[in-house]
Design an enzyme around this catalytic site. Structure first.
Site, PDB file in Angstrom:
ATOM      1  N   HIS A  40       0.840  -1.201   0.000  1.00  0.00           N
ATOM      2  CA  HIS A  40       0.000   0.000   0.000  1.00  0.00           C
ATOM      3  C   HIS A  40       0.878   1.256   0.000  1.00  0.00           C
ATOM      4  CE1 HIS A  40      -3.857   2.038   1.026  1.00  0.00           C
ATOM      5  NE2 HIS A  40      -3.105   2.831   1.772  1.00  0.00           N
ATOM      6  N   HIS A  73      -2.920   4.616  -2.873  1.00  0.00           N
ATOM      7  CA  HIS A  73      -3.994   5.402  -2.255  1.00  0.00           C
ATOM      8  C   HIS A  73      -3.610   6.867  -2.379  1.00  0.00           C
ATOM      9  CE1 HIS A  73      -5.884   6.535   1.951  1.00  0.00           C
ATOM     10  NE2 HIS A  73      -6.533   7.094   0.944  1.00  0.00           N
ATOM     11  N   GLY A 149      -4.222  11.145   6.329  1.00  0.00           N
ATOM     12  CA  GLY A 149      -3.199  12.172   6.533  1.00  0.00           C
ATOM     13  C   GLY A 149      -1.963  11.695   7.258  1.00  0.00           C
ATOM     14  N   GLY A 151       0.051   8.231   9.406  1.00  0.00           N
ATOM     15  CA  GLY A 151       0.090   6.869   9.910  1.00  0.00           C
ATOM     16  C   GLY A 151       0.067   6.902  11.434  1.00  0.00           C
ATOM     17  N   GLY A 152      -0.142   5.763  12.041  1.00  0.00           N
ATOM     18  CA  GLY A 152      -0.018   5.645  13.494  1.00  0.00           C
ATOM     19  C   GLY A 152      -1.176   6.200  14.305  1.00  0.00           C
ATOM     20  N   GLY A 183      -6.145   2.293   8.394  1.00  0.00           N
ATOM     21  CA  GLY A 183      -5.928   3.202   9.505  1.00  0.00           C
ATOM     22  C   GLY A 183      -6.121   2.534  10.849  1.00  0.00           C
ATOM     23  N   GLY A 204       0.199  -0.216   8.538  1.00  0.00           N
ATOM     24  CA  GLY A 204       1.483   0.473   8.490  1.00  0.00           C
ATOM     25  C   GLY A 204       2.285   0.189   9.726  1.00  0.00           C
TER      26      GLY A 204
END
Ligand code: DX5
Ligand code: ZN
Length: 223
Positions: A40, A73, A149, A151-152, A183, A204
């Protein structure tokens, strides 16, 4: 790979955003060796979302080393302007934001013309029903489980309810259409998401921050 797409079991699509950008080649090699079928790639423009990630040269570099399916994406305004370049740079699926497109039908058509797979996505504040006119025209709906917007972020629990609504729409209108969730996905929610009808889980930080990323991919697939 796409012919028996929907029958296909579960897919993990690790997000490059959490990889070590100074060594993307080794991230690609890890993905190539792993049970993840997709990779991704998150592209952010600093306009549609407050963050900027990277653009075409980085996608091209990833494409050079990655043997898995490239799932791009795009979190950008005017997606219609860049469809061709993303396809040329290596995207095999291009997923754009419904909210960012003035004319989603046009974007879908442009992606089709490139001969690659089409995905459409929405942020958590957009009603799932908004996608109804497009369900039978796309290969995949990506349901964001955080605001696009960064990651994490933490998984938004309302996603389960939205997934239920989406699954019903897809079963009614285009059962071949895949559902991807993106997400805050981790081993803590992967089973519940797959069981609720998700086909593809983006992960991620859950993958790249794991002590053993390849094992984590396996664990999520078998959750
Ligand atoms: C967020 C991106 C995600 C992100 C997921 O805008 O679309 O793909 O990288 O990261 P995690 O899995 O860490 O939430
Ligand atoms: Zn993403």
């Amino acid at each position: 790979m796409f012919s028996n797409f929907k029958r296909m079991k579960r897919i993990i699509s690790p997000s490059v955003l959490a990889a070590d950008f100074s060594n993307l080649k080794s991230a690609c090699e890890m993905i190539n060796r792993s049970d993840a079928e997709w990779f991704h790639i998150d592209v952010m423009d600093g306009v549609f979302v407050p963050n900027i990630s990277f653009g075409f040269p980085v996608l091209e570099a990833i494409k050079k080393h990655c043997t898995k399916f490239i799932d791009v994406h795009i979190m950008i305004v005017h997606p219609e302007k860049y469809v061709k370049r993303f396809a040329e740079a290596g995207a095999q699926m291009l997923t754009f934001h419904y909210e960012a497109a003035e004319n989603p039908d046009e974007v879908i058509e442009l992606i089709r013309q490139q001969g690659i797979k089409v995905g459409i996505t929405i942020n958590p504040d957009i009603p799932v029903e908004s996608l109804k006119p497009y369900i039978d025209k796309v290969d995949m709906v990506l349901l964001m489980s955080v605001f696009a917007g960064y990651g994490g972020q933490s998984f938004i629990e309302e996603t389960y309810e939205r997934l239920k609504t989406l699954k019903k729409m897809i079963d009614d209108l285009n059962p071949k259409c895949l559902i991807e969730i993106d997400g805050g996905v981790s081993i803590r929610n992967s089973k519940q998401l797959f069981d609720a009808g998700a086909n593809v889980l983006v992960a991620g930080s859950a993958v790249f921050n794991a002590a053993d990323p390849m094992q984590m991919i396996k664990n999520m697939l078998n959750s």
